[in-house]
Design a protein around this motif. Structure first.
Motif, PDB file in Angstrom:
ATOM      1  N   VAL A   1      13.041  21.952   0.614  1.00  0.00           N
ATOM      2  CA  VAL A   1      14.062  22.927   1.008  1.00  0.00           C
ATOM      3  C   VAL A   1      14.120  24.075   0.007  1.00  0.00           C
ATOM      4  O   VAL A   1      14.165  25.251   0.403  1.00  0.00           O
ATOM      5  CB  VAL A   1      15.436  22.236   1.132  1.00  0.00           C
ATOM      6  N   TYR A   2      14.132  23.758  -1.279  1.00  0.00           N
ATOM      7  CA  TYR A   2      14.139  24.816  -2.294  1.00  0.00           C
ATOM      8  C   TYR A   2      12.975  25.772  -2.077  1.00  0.00           C
ATOM      9  O   TYR A   2      13.115  26.998  -2.203  1.00  0.00           O
ATOM     10  CB  TYR A   2      14.017  24.231  -3.701  1.00  0.00           C
ATOM     11  N   HIS A   3      11.817  25.181  -1.767  1.00  0.00           N
ATOM     12  CA  HIS A   3      10.612  26.007  -1.662  1.00  0.00           C
ATOM     13  C   HIS A   3      10.670  26.934  -0.446  1.00  0.00           C
ATOM     14  O   HIS A   3      10.189  28.078  -0.503  1.00  0.00           O
ATOM     15  CB  HIS A   3       9.367  25.123  -1.596  1.00  0.00           C
ATOM     16  N   HIS A   4      11.264  26.470   0.637  1.00  0.00           N
ATOM     17  CA  HIS A   4      11.377  27.334   1.810  1.00  0.00           C
ATOM     18  C   HIS A   4      12.294  28.523   1.527  1.00  0.00           C
ATOM     19  O   HIS A   4      12.011  29.641   1.969  1.00  0.00           O
ATOM     20  CB  HIS A   4      11.905  26.541   3.007  1.00  0.00           C
ATOM     21  N   ILE A   5      13.376  28.282   0.818  1.00  0.00           N
ATOM     22  CA  ILE A   5      14.264  29.406   0.462  1.00  0.00           C
ATOM     23  C   ILE A   5      13.536  30.369  -0.468  1.00  0.00           C
ATOM     24  O   ILE A   5      13.635  31.591  -0.328  1.00  0.00           O
ATOM     25  CB  ILE A   5      15.564  28.895  -0.190  1.00  0.00           C
TER      26      ILE A   5
ATOM     27  N   VAL B   1      10.242  35.412  -1.461  1.00  0.00           N
ATOM     28  CA  VAL B   1       8.929  36.028  -1.694  1.00  0.00           C
ATOM     29  C   VAL B   1       8.651  37.087  -0.628  1.00  0.00           C
ATOM     30  O   VAL B   1       8.199  38.200  -0.929  1.00  0.00           O
ATOM     31  CB  VAL B   1       7.817  34.959  -1.707  1.00  0.00           C
ATOM     32  N   TYR B   2       8.949  36.767   0.617  1.00  0.00           N
ATOM     33  CA  TYR B   2       8.701  37.732   1.688  1.00  0.00           C
ATOM     34  C   TYR B   2       9.724  38.857   1.696  1.00  0.00           C
ATOM     35  O   TYR B   2       9.412  39.965   2.155  1.00  0.00           O
ATOM     36  CB  TYR B   2       8.616  37.023   3.034  1.00  0.00           C
TER      37      TYR B   2
ATOM     38  N   THR C   1      19.037  39.810   8.324  1.00  0.00           N
ATOM     39  CA  THR C   1      20.154  39.437   7.445  1.00  0.00           C
ATOM     40  C   THR C   1      21.203  38.628   8.204  1.00  0.00           C
ATOM     41  O   THR C   1      21.875  37.776   7.618  1.00  0.00           O
ATOM     42  CB  THR C   1      20.759  40.683   6.767  1.00  0.00           C
ATOM     43  N   ASN C   2      21.316  38.846   9.515  1.00  0.00           N
ATOM     44  CA  ASN C   2      22.210  38.012  10.319  1.00  0.00           C
ATOM     45  C   ASN C   2      21.757  36.558  10.335  1.00  0.00           C
ATOM     46  O   ASN C   2      22.586  35.635  10.306  1.00  0.00           O
ATOM     47  CB  ASN C   2      22.302  38.542  11.748  1.00  0.00           C
ATOM     48  N   VAL C   3      20.447  36.350  10.402  1.00  0.00           N
ATOM     49  CA  VAL C   3      19.914  34.985  10.378  1.00  0.00           C
ATOM     50  C   VAL C   3      20.321  34.288   9.083  1.00  0.00           C
ATOM     51  O   VAL C   3      20.759  33.130   9.089  1.00  0.00           O
ATOM     52  CB  VAL C   3      18.382  34.994  10.538  1.00  0.00           C
ATOM     53  N   VAL C   4      20.174  34.980   7.965  1.00  0.00           N
ATOM     54  CA  VAL C   4      20.573  34.390   6.683  1.00  0.00           C
ATOM     55  C   VAL C   4      22.083  34.141   6.668  1.00  0.00           C
ATOM     56  O   VAL C   4      22.548  33.114   6.155  1.00  0.00           O
ATOM     57  CB  VAL C   4      20.153  35.294   5.506  1.00  0.00           C
TER      58      VAL C   4
ATOM     59  N   ASP D   1       9.689  39.619   9.234  1.00  0.00           N
ATOM     60  CA  ASP D   1       9.755  38.473  10.139  1.00  0.00           C
ATOM     61  C   ASP D   1       9.589  37.161   9.387  1.00  0.00           C
ATOM     62  O   ASP D   1      10.166  36.135   9.776  1.00  0.00           O
ATOM     63  CB  ASP D   1       8.673  38.603  11.210  1.00  0.00           C
ATOM     64  N   ARG D   2       8.831  37.172   8.315  1.00  0.00           N
ATOM     65  CA  ARG D   2       8.618  35.940   7.540  1.00  0.00           C
ATOM     66  C   ARG D   2       9.919  35.480   6.870  1.00  0.00           C
ATOM     67  O   ARG D   2      10.123  34.282   6.668  1.00  0.00           O
ATOM     68  CB  ARG D   2       7.538  36.159   6.482  1.00  0.00           C
ATOM     69  N   ILE D   3      10.786  36.425   6.512  1.00  0.00           N
ATOM     70  CA  ILE D   3      12.091  36.050   5.951  1.00  0.00           C
ATOM     71  C   ILE D   3      12.850  35.201   6.962  1.00  0.00           C
ATOM     72  O   ILE D   3      13.418  34.156   6.637  1.00  0.00           O
ATOM     73  CB  ILE D   3      12.921  37.293   5.580  1.00  0.00           C
ATOM     74  N   VAL D   4      12.842  35.660   8.207  1.00  0.00           N
ATOM     75  CA  VAL D   4      13.517  34.938   9.288  1.00  0.00           C
ATOM     76  C   VAL D   4      12.904  33.562   9.482  1.00  0.00           C
ATOM     77  O   VAL D   4      13.612  32.553   9.620  1.00  0.00           O
ATOM     78  CB  VAL D   4      13.449  35.751  10.599  1.00  0.00           C
ATOM     79  N   GLU D   5      11.581  33.497   9.496  1.00  0.00           N
ATOM     80  CA  GLU D   5      10.908  32.227   9.743  1.00  0.00           C
ATOM     81  C   GLU D   5      11.244  31.189   8.668  1.00  0.00           C
ATOM     82  O   GLU D   5      11.456  30.010   8.979  1.00  0.00           O
ATOM     83  CB  GLU D   5       9.398  32.438   9.815  1.00  0.00           C
ATOM     84  N   TYR D   6      11.299  31.625   7.419  1.00  0.00           N
ATOM     85  CA  TYR D   6      11.591  30.665   6.351  1.00  0.00           C
ATOM     86  C   TYR D   6      13.073  30.304   6.297  1.00  0.00           C
ATOM     87  O   TYR D   6      13.435  29.185   5.926  1.00  0.00           O
ATOM     88  CB  TYR D   6      11.085  31.176   5.005  1.00  0.00           C
ATOM     89  N   ALA D   7      13.934  31.226   6.688  1.00  0.00           N
ATOM     90  CA  ALA D   7      15.355  30.872   6.795  1.00  0.00           C
ATOM     91  C   ALA D   7      15.539  29.841   7.901  1.00  0.00           C
ATOM     92  O   ALA D   7      16.294  28.863   7.748  1.00  0.00           O
ATOM     93  CB  ALA D   7      16.193  32.121   7.078  1.00  0.00           C
TER      94      ALA D   7
END
Length: 207
Positions: free
Chosen positions: A181-185, A190-191, A29-32, A89-95
């Motif tokens: 960009v929309y799709h990465h968010i 999704v993750y 959540t810090n990454v976001v 971890d995938r949340i972080v990667e896509y952020a």
């Protein structure tokens, strides 16, 4: 929980997996949060802060994986622990990839990106809170599951609206860049959902 406590007494858990999971959730959540800061500032400092926090979250995951290999006993199913860590971890990667692609493509924040990322932060905050509650009060943690689902729906709705607007535009290159960009968010969302699914499964098993 009685059976869980019995096994914890019989085979004391050497590694604090609850804390490791929570540490990774906080990092995620810090990454976001740093992504939001960077969207506002577009500064090199905030860019690097996000990358460093992403590395820290990765280290939490690696520590978790090493501990799973070493551990004789875990407080709940080790496959669930592993899956929870990997999906988070995938949340972080896509952020992180959102940051990198916006910088590379010269994409500016619009209302869709703003809303989606703000909602993603709400969802990751709620995930972190649910993980924090999960050990001592899994029923309260379960309540947050529904709130995270609402965040997912909000992000998906904003994504659809944004895509409709892009398709109606007259600049295909603009549409292509912003669609990426929309799709990465949305992938991060999704993750978030996959992580929540694993957490919910664990909660159901231990209640």
């Amino acid at each position: 929980m009685a059976n869980l406590n019995f096994w914890e007494r019989l085979f004391p858990v050497k590694h604090d997996f609850y804390k490791m999971i929570e540490d990774q959730a906080v990092g995620s959540t810090n990454v976001v949060g740093y992504l939001i800061l960077w969207l506002n500032s577009r500064s090199e400092e905030d860019y690097q802060l996000l990358l460093r926090e992403a590395d820290a979250a990765d280290k939490c995951r690696f520590t978790m994986e090493d501990s799973l290999i070493e551990a004789f006993a875990t407080p709940f199913d080790r496959q669930d622990i592993y899956s929870l860590s990997v999906e988070m971890d995938r949340i972080v990667e896509y952020a992180k990839s959102t940051l990198i692609e916006m910088e590379a493509f010269g994409v500016s924040e619009d209302s869709v990106i703003h809303t989606m990322v703000q909602q993603l932060k709400v969802g990751t905050d709620q995930l972190t809170q649910a993980i924090h509650l999960f050990k001592e009060d899994p029923l309260k943690a379960q309540i947050l599951i529904g709130k995270i689902r609402e965040v997912q729906f909000a992000i998906e709705d904003e994504y659809r609206k944004g895509m409709v607007a892009l398709f109606k535009g007259s600049d295909p290159m603009h549409a292509l860049k912003y669609r990426e960009v929309y799709h990465h968010i949305k992938d991060a969302e999704v993750y978030l959902g996959y992580t929540t699914d694993v957490l919910h499964k664990i909660i159901v098993r231990v209640v």
